[in-house]
Design an enzyme around this catalytic site. Sequence first.
Site, PDB file in Angstrom:
ATOM      1  N   ARG A  68       0.818  -1.216   0.000  1.00  0.00           N
ATOM      2  CA  ARG A  68       0.000   0.000   0.000  1.00  0.00           C
ATOM      3  C   ARG A  68       0.851   1.265   0.000  1.00  0.00           C
ATOM      4  NH1 ARG A  68      -5.298  -0.809   0.920  1.00  0.00           N
ATOM      5  NH2 ARG A  68      -5.788  -2.922   1.564  1.00  0.00           N
ATOM      6  N   MET A  93     -11.852   3.820  -3.068  1.00  0.00           N
ATOM      7  CA  MET A  93     -12.035   2.549  -2.367  1.00  0.00           C
ATOM      8  C   MET A  93     -10.715   1.885  -1.960  1.00  0.00           C
ATOM      9  SD  MET A  93     -15.234   2.605  -2.237  1.00  0.00           S
ATOM     10  CE  MET A  93     -15.759   0.989  -1.696  1.00  0.00           C
ATOM     11  N   ARG A  94      -9.798   2.657  -1.442  1.00  0.00           N
ATOM     12  CA  ARG A  94      -8.546   2.103  -0.921  1.00  0.00           C
ATOM     13  C   ARG A  94      -8.380   2.555   0.524  1.00  0.00           C
ATOM     14  NH1 ARG A  94      -6.321  -1.840  -3.083  1.00  0.00           N
ATOM     15  NH2 ARG A  94      -4.222  -1.294  -2.420  1.00  0.00           N
ATOM     16  N   ASN A 110     -13.235  13.420   3.480  1.00  0.00           N
ATOM     17  CA  ASN A 110     -13.883  12.218   2.944  1.00  0.00           C
ATOM     18  C   ASN A 110     -15.385  12.387   3.082  1.00  0.00           C
ATOM     19  OD1 ASN A 110     -14.129   9.478   2.005  1.00  0.00           O
ATOM     20  ND2 ASN A 110     -14.593   8.874   4.114  1.00  0.00           N
ATOM     21  N   HIS A 112     -18.844  10.158   3.676  1.00  0.00           N
ATOM     22  CA  HIS A 112     -19.289   8.834   4.111  1.00  0.00           C
ATOM     23  C   HIS A 112     -20.822   8.808   4.068  1.00  0.00           C
ATOM     24  CE1 HIS A 112     -19.228   5.021   6.193  1.00  0.00           C
ATOM     25  NE2 HIS A 112     -20.164   5.483   7.009  1.00  0.00           N
ATOM     26  N   GLU A 177     -25.511  14.198  -0.376  1.00  0.00           N
ATOM     27  CA  GLU A 177     -24.043  14.147  -0.522  1.00  0.00           C
ATOM     28  C   GLU A 177     -23.592  15.238  -1.495  1.00  0.00           C
ATOM     29  OE1 GLU A 177     -22.139  10.366  -1.271  1.00  0.00           O
ATOM     30  OE2 GLU A 177     -23.735   9.270  -0.289  1.00  0.00           O
TER      31      GLU A 177
END
Length: 225
Positions: A68, A93-94, A110, A112, A177
């Site tokens: 990573r 998506m990491r 971010n 969510h 969102e």
Amino acid sequence: MTKSRVAVLISGRGSNMLALLKAARQPAYPAEIALVLSNRPQAHGLELARSAGVTTCALDHTPYGGNREQFERAMQAAIERHSINLICLAGFMRLLTPWFVQQWDGRMLNIHPALLPAFKGINTHTRALAAGVKIHGATVHFVTAEMDSGPIVAQGAVAVREEDDAETLAARVLDVEHRIYPLSLQLVASGRVRMADGRCLVDGVTAPGAALIVPELRGKMSENR
Ligand code: GRF
């Protein structure tokens, strides 16, 4: 006004990225989307960004295997080439290592799809329905080493309907969102968000609600008064 240079990190559809892009087209908006980076070269969002004339970078994580940090060092180099001030994760998506999170401490947001701290992690809409909550929504927060746990910048709420399934609920949450992410980036990029004891405070606001969007309930709440 010097605009913040923002990198949006995506992995898929890119609808939040588009919402940010649209907001950033307003001349008075304090941030510009200088880069859209995806770890999936086939991400639909990359296509959308290219058609919108935004600089893109496809950086496939698969050749890095499980390493990573090596992938993130390549990502960091790509981001640095574009003199980026702020990162917005938008369906990226990491999982990020503490090293990368540290590089962007206080400068990475971010989104969510739940009202944090409820429903961290995945499948938020299914879990919200199973729990029978009456209110659900989305949260924009600063990224910290612990997943889905950083200081909250803004939230958007929707009423859960009895006939909802995960798809109908997700669609209404996605609408909020698309409103709270541009709002959050605006607040952060304009320097109005201050950190106090691990919480975000919005400067220059005395009335409540500057960082809260509740489209469905607004009318009904005032009816009940
Ligand atoms: C959104 O639901 C966001 O909250 C989550 O991933 C999804 C990304 O959707 N983190 P999109 O790619 O922005 O359309």
